[in-house]
Design an enzyme around this catalytic site. Structure first.
Site, PDB file in Angstrom:
ATOM      1  N   HIS A 195       8.292  -5.753   2.089  1.00 17.30           N
ATOM      2  CA  HIS A 195       6.911  -5.363   1.505  1.00 17.30           C
ATOM      3  C   HIS A 195       6.285  -7.013   1.385  1.00 17.30           C
ATOM      4  O   HIS A 195       5.205  -7.023   1.944  1.00 17.30           O
ATOM      5  CB  HIS A 195       6.663  -4.849   0.277  1.00 17.30           C
TER       6      HIS A 195
ATOM      7  N   ASN B 253       5.367  -3.439  -4.024  1.00 15.93           N
ATOM      8  CA  ASN B 253       5.421  -3.729  -5.774  1.00 15.93           C
ATOM      9  C   ASN B 253       4.614  -2.474  -6.386  1.00 15.93           C
ATOM     10  O   ASN B 253       4.657  -2.462  -7.489  1.00 15.93           O
ATOM     11  CB  ASN B 253       4.669  -4.976  -5.567  1.00 15.93           C
ATOM     12  N   HIS B 254       3.634  -1.600  -5.296  1.00 16.99           N
ATOM     13  CA  HIS B 254       3.052  -0.782  -6.077  1.00 16.99           C
ATOM     14  C   HIS B 254       3.684   0.657  -6.328  1.00 16.99           C
ATOM     15  O   HIS B 254       3.337   1.518  -6.994  1.00 16.99           O
ATOM     16  CB  HIS B 254       1.684  -0.540  -5.513  1.00 16.99           C
TER      17      HIS B 254
ATOM     18  N   ASP C 109       3.267   0.064  -0.550  1.00 19.30           N
ATOM     19  CA  ASP C 109       2.158   0.262  -1.375  1.00 19.30           C
ATOM     20  C   ASP C 109       1.150   1.333  -0.756  1.00 19.30           C
ATOM     21  O   ASP C 109       0.206   1.166  -0.060  1.00 19.30           O
ATOM     22  CB  ASP C 109       1.258  -1.195  -1.099  1.00 19.30           C
TER      23      ASP C 109
ATOM     24  N   HIS D 131       1.542  -6.762   1.837  1.00 17.45           N
ATOM     25  CA  HIS D 131       1.153  -7.268   0.479  1.00 17.45           C
ATOM     26  C   HIS D 131       0.115  -7.887   0.307  1.00 17.45           C
ATOM     27  O   HIS D 131      -0.369  -8.028  -0.967  1.00 17.45           O
ATOM     28  CB  HIS D 131       2.421  -8.246   0.169  1.00 17.45           C
TER      29      HIS D 131
END
Length: 292
Positions: free
Chosen positions: A170, A121-122, A89, A249
């Site tokens: 993550h 996830n980004h 991220d 996260h």
């Protein structure tokens, strides 16, 4: 200690990229060259990075916070760490998204055995379309260059295994029993639709721990994503002979929060969430919260 930059080099490199996204002024050709070199650097690394070493600094989400990325690297040098691991991220939400990721990539290219970048996830198109990074890239350089970022993100590793006993990811762990060897068999280069079809990758990027549930529960983050409880966690740790799981996260007060009797650490390193950002230093059996 592994070959690493000096304080002046970190300061000078950060200064090159310290422009808000709306004022970003690095030439497109320079960015393209940096991304091409970075893809080569990242492609040499396996999906699970193995390291047998002593002192390691783990850094959580930075979300366009180039100042704290720089601070984390400076702390790593000052503390004479063997390696520094960023847990994903790097983009979206913050005002220095382009500068933050490019700064990290340049340091990574120069010192590939010292700094490591995991996928968050980004680091996916669907999140970048929603939370700002695709728009920032397009505003600065027009259409097309984002596709190069997307390919680069797909080559980031999913996990970092330290001394065979400490695993960093993550988000979290899958809710079905898996081994680290199964994770090793996942190919790099997965795009969004392939992640959605791979429950291991999706849940490693997205799942969260919850001490108030025993097994697992649906997550408010969306379909196919879960909260995992103590039984799921302990089974995963036992199956893989692990002592500690480190993840990022989600914002946590004071930057580091321990769960499950201290065997899971959540780390968050971005200053734009109204919390005190921090990193986690491991040195043998010692753990230290490093304020950024």
């Amino acid at each position: 200690m592994a070959n690493c930059p000096g304080i002046e080099q970190i300061e000078e490199t950060a200064k090159k990229y310290y422009f808000p996204d709306k004022d970003f002024s690095i030439e497109k050709r320079q960015v393209e060259e940096l991304l091409e070199e970075s893809k080569k650097t990242l492609s040499r690394e396996t999906i699970v990075i193995d390291a047998d070493t002593g002192k390691v600094l783990f850094v959580g989400d930075t979300h366009g916070d180039i100042e704290n990325t720089k601070n984390a690297l400076l702390k790593a040098v000052e503390l004479s760490v063997d390696k520094v691991v960023f847990l994903g991220d790097y983009v979206d939400r913050g005002p220095y998204q382009l500068g933050n990721i490019l700064f990290l990539l340049e340091i990574k290219n120069m010192y590939p055995g010292w700094v490591y970048l995991l996928r968050g996830n980004h680091e996916t198109r669907v999140m970048n379309e929603t939370y700002g990074f695709l728009r920032a890239v397009t505003r600065a350089y027009g259409p097309g260059l984002y596709d190069v970022f997307e390919e680069l993100f797909s080559n980031l590793s999913l996990a970092f295994l330290l001394n065979k006993r400490i695993l960093a990811v993550h988000g979290g762990i899958p809710i079905r029993p898996i081994s680290i060897e199964e994770i090793r068999r996942i190919p790099k280069g997965l795009k969004d639709h392939e992640i959605e079809g791979n429950d291991i990758v999706l849940q490693m990027l997205w799942n969260d721990p919850d001490e108030y549930i025993e097994d697992y529960a649906d997550s408010p983050r969306g379909p196919g994503i879960y909260l995992f409880g103590k039984r799921i966690f302990e089974e995963f740790m036992s199956r893989n002979s692990l002592d500690l799981l480190i993840r990022a996260h989600e914002p946590v007060e004071n930057g580091v929060k321990y769960l499950f009797d201290g065997r899971l650490a959540s780390v968050f390193s971005c200053r734009f969430y109204g919390i005190l950002p921090a990193a986690l230093l491991l040195d043998g059996n010692k753990r230290e919260i490093v304020t950024l």
